[in-house]
Design a protein around this motif. Structure first.
Motif, PDB file in Angstrom:
ATOM      1  N   ILE A 123       0.842  -1.202   0.000  1.00  0.00           N
ATOM      2  CA  ILE A 123       0.000   0.000   0.000  1.00  0.00           C
ATOM      3  C   ILE A 123       0.877   1.251   0.000  1.00  0.00           C
ATOM      4  CG2 ILE A 123      -1.599   1.365   1.413  1.00  0.00           C
ATOM      5  CD1 ILE A 123      -2.904  -1.325   2.237  1.00  0.00           C
ATOM      6  N   ILE A 124       1.901   1.259   0.821  1.00  0.00           N
ATOM      7  CA  ILE A 124       2.798   2.417   0.894  1.00  0.00           C
ATOM      8  C   ILE A 124       3.514   2.629  -0.435  1.00  0.00           C
ATOM      9  CG2 ILE A 124       4.902   3.295   1.989  1.00  0.00           C
ATOM     10  CD1 ILE A 124       3.870   1.800   4.582  1.00  0.00           C
ATOM     11  N   ALA A 125       4.000   1.564  -1.035  1.00  0.00           N
ATOM     12  CA  ALA A 125       4.704   1.679  -2.320  1.00  0.00           C
ATOM     13  C   ALA A 125       3.765   2.190  -3.409  1.00  0.00           C
ATOM     14  CB  ALA A 125       5.299   0.331  -2.722  1.00  0.00           C
ATOM     15  N   ALA A 126       2.556   1.674  -3.454  1.00  0.00           N
ATOM     16  CA  ALA A 126       1.592   2.122  -4.465  1.00  0.00           C
ATOM     17  C   ALA A 126       1.233   3.590  -4.259  1.00  0.00           C
ATOM     18  CB  ALA A 126       0.328   1.259  -4.411  1.00  0.00           C
ATOM     19  N   SER A 127       1.065   3.995  -3.018  1.00  0.00           N
ATOM     20  CA  SER A 127       0.728   5.388  -2.714  1.00  0.00           C
ATOM     21  C   SER A 127       1.851   6.335  -3.117  1.00  0.00           C
ATOM     22  CB  SER A 127       0.422   5.544  -1.225  1.00  0.00           C
ATOM     23  OG  SER A 127      -0.676   4.748  -0.863  1.00  0.00           O
ATOM     24  N   LEU A 128       3.090   5.939  -2.836  1.00  0.00           N
ATOM     25  CA  LEU A 128       4.227   6.771  -3.231  1.00  0.00           C
ATOM     26  C   LEU A 128       4.352   6.849  -4.750  1.00  0.00           C
ATOM     27  CD1 LEU A 128       6.860   5.663  -0.574  1.00  0.00           C
ATOM     28  CD2 LEU A 128       5.626   7.841  -0.685  1.00  0.00           C
ATOM     29  N   ALA A 129       4.088   5.749  -5.435  1.00  0.00           N
ATOM     30  CA  ALA A 129       4.140   5.754  -6.897  1.00  0.00           C
ATOM     31  C   ALA A 129       3.072   6.680  -7.477  1.00  0.00           C
ATOM     32  CB  ALA A 129       3.978   4.337  -7.436  1.00  0.00           C
ATOM     33  N   ILE A 130       1.886   6.641  -6.908  1.00  0.00           N
ATOM     34  CA  ILE A 130       0.810   7.525  -7.383  1.00  0.00           C
ATOM     35  C   ILE A 130       1.180   8.977  -7.106  1.00  0.00           C
ATOM     36  CG2 ILE A 130      -1.582   8.233  -6.964  1.00  0.00           C
ATOM     37  CD1 ILE A 130      -2.141   5.157  -6.549  1.00  0.00           C
ATOM     38  N   GLY A 131       1.685   9.264  -5.916  1.00  0.00           N
ATOM     39  CA  GLY A 131       2.124  10.629  -5.601  1.00  0.00           C
ATOM     40  C   GLY A 131       3.183  11.108  -6.563  1.00  0.00           C
ATOM     41  N   ALA A 132       4.155  10.254  -6.881  1.00  0.00           N
ATOM     42  CA  ALA A 132       5.215  10.627  -7.828  1.00  0.00           C
ATOM     43  C   ALA A 132       4.625  10.853  -9.211  1.00  0.00           C
ATOM     44  CB  ALA A 132       6.278   9.537  -7.880  1.00  0.00           C
ATOM     45  N   GLY A 133       3.644  10.051  -9.592  1.00  0.00           N
ATOM     46  CA  GLY A 133       2.993  10.238 -10.894  1.00  0.00           C
ATOM     47  C   GLY A 133       2.274  11.578 -10.973  1.00  0.00           C
ATOM     48  N   VAL A 134       1.612  11.959  -9.905  1.00  0.00           N
ATOM     49  CA  VAL A 134       0.935  13.255  -9.868  1.00  0.00           C
ATOM     50  C   VAL A 134       1.972  14.375  -9.947  1.00  0.00           C
ATOM     51  CG1 VAL A 134      -0.438  14.822  -8.410  1.00  0.00           C
ATOM     52  CG2 VAL A 134      -1.130  12.431  -8.678  1.00  0.00           C
ATOM     53  N   GLY A 135       3.062  14.227  -9.208  1.00  0.00           N
ATOM     54  CA  GLY A 135       4.128  15.230  -9.260  1.00  0.00           C
ATOM     55  C   GLY A 135       4.710  15.361 -10.655  1.00  0.00           C
ATOM     56  N   GLY A 136       4.934  14.226 -11.302  1.00  0.00           N
ATOM     57  CA  GLY A 136       5.453  14.257 -12.675  1.00  0.00           C
ATOM     58  C   GLY A 136       4.469  14.915 -13.634  1.00  0.00           C
ATOM     59  N   ALA A 137       3.194  14.596 -13.478  1.00  0.00           N
ATOM     60  CA  ALA A 137       2.168  15.204 -14.323  1.00  0.00           C
ATOM     61  C   ALA A 137       2.088  16.716 -14.073  1.00  0.00           C
ATOM     62  CB  ALA A 137       0.815  14.552 -14.065  1.00  0.00           C
TER      63      ALA A 137
END
Length: 126
Positions: free
Chosen positions: A107-121
């Motif tokens: 869950i933590i890894a998926a959440s960080l990946a989503i956060g990074a994706g939003v930051g990249g976007a």
């Protein structure tokens, strides 16, 4: 889910805790939108938009936990609460704690990946 039961690595929170996670996700999603709006509309330097990673990861955490009926923090600490909010019970069996910790890490890894994706976007926004 009205009659919640603790299932190692699958479900460690009940309806009241699920609602708390959903509400947290909503609040963090609003914060993400506010950060993005503030940085884009004020013409702040693009790298500053990366601040959106934090609330976006928080929103993802809340929504993932609500959807999976699993609290990552509880999983890492070896506790569960399928009743009313406020109290927890201890997971006694080591193999159950290991299953819970593995789920929490996903869950933590998926959440960080989503956060990074939003930051990249956010960097791609005009």
């Amino acid at each position: 889910m009205t009659n919640a039961t603790y299932i190692p690595g699958v479900c460690n929170i009940g309806p009241a805790e699920i609602q708390r996670r959903r509400n947290g996700g909503i609040g963090a999603a609003v914060a993400t939108g506010a950060v993005l709006a503030a940085t884009v509309l004020t013409g702040a330097p693009k790298p500053l938009r990366l601040i959106a990673i934090l609330p976006a990861a928080g929103a993802a955490t809340g929504f993932i936990q609500a959807a999976t009926h699993f609290c990552a923090g509880f999983g890492m600490r070896g506790v569960f609460n399928v009743g009313d909010t406020g109290g927890t019970d201890t997971v006694e069996q080591a193999e159950f704690r290991a299953e819970d910790q593995a789920k929490a890490k996903r869950i933590i890894a998926a959440s960080l990946a989503i956060g990074a994706g939003v930051g990249g976007a956010a960097l791609l926004l005009p």
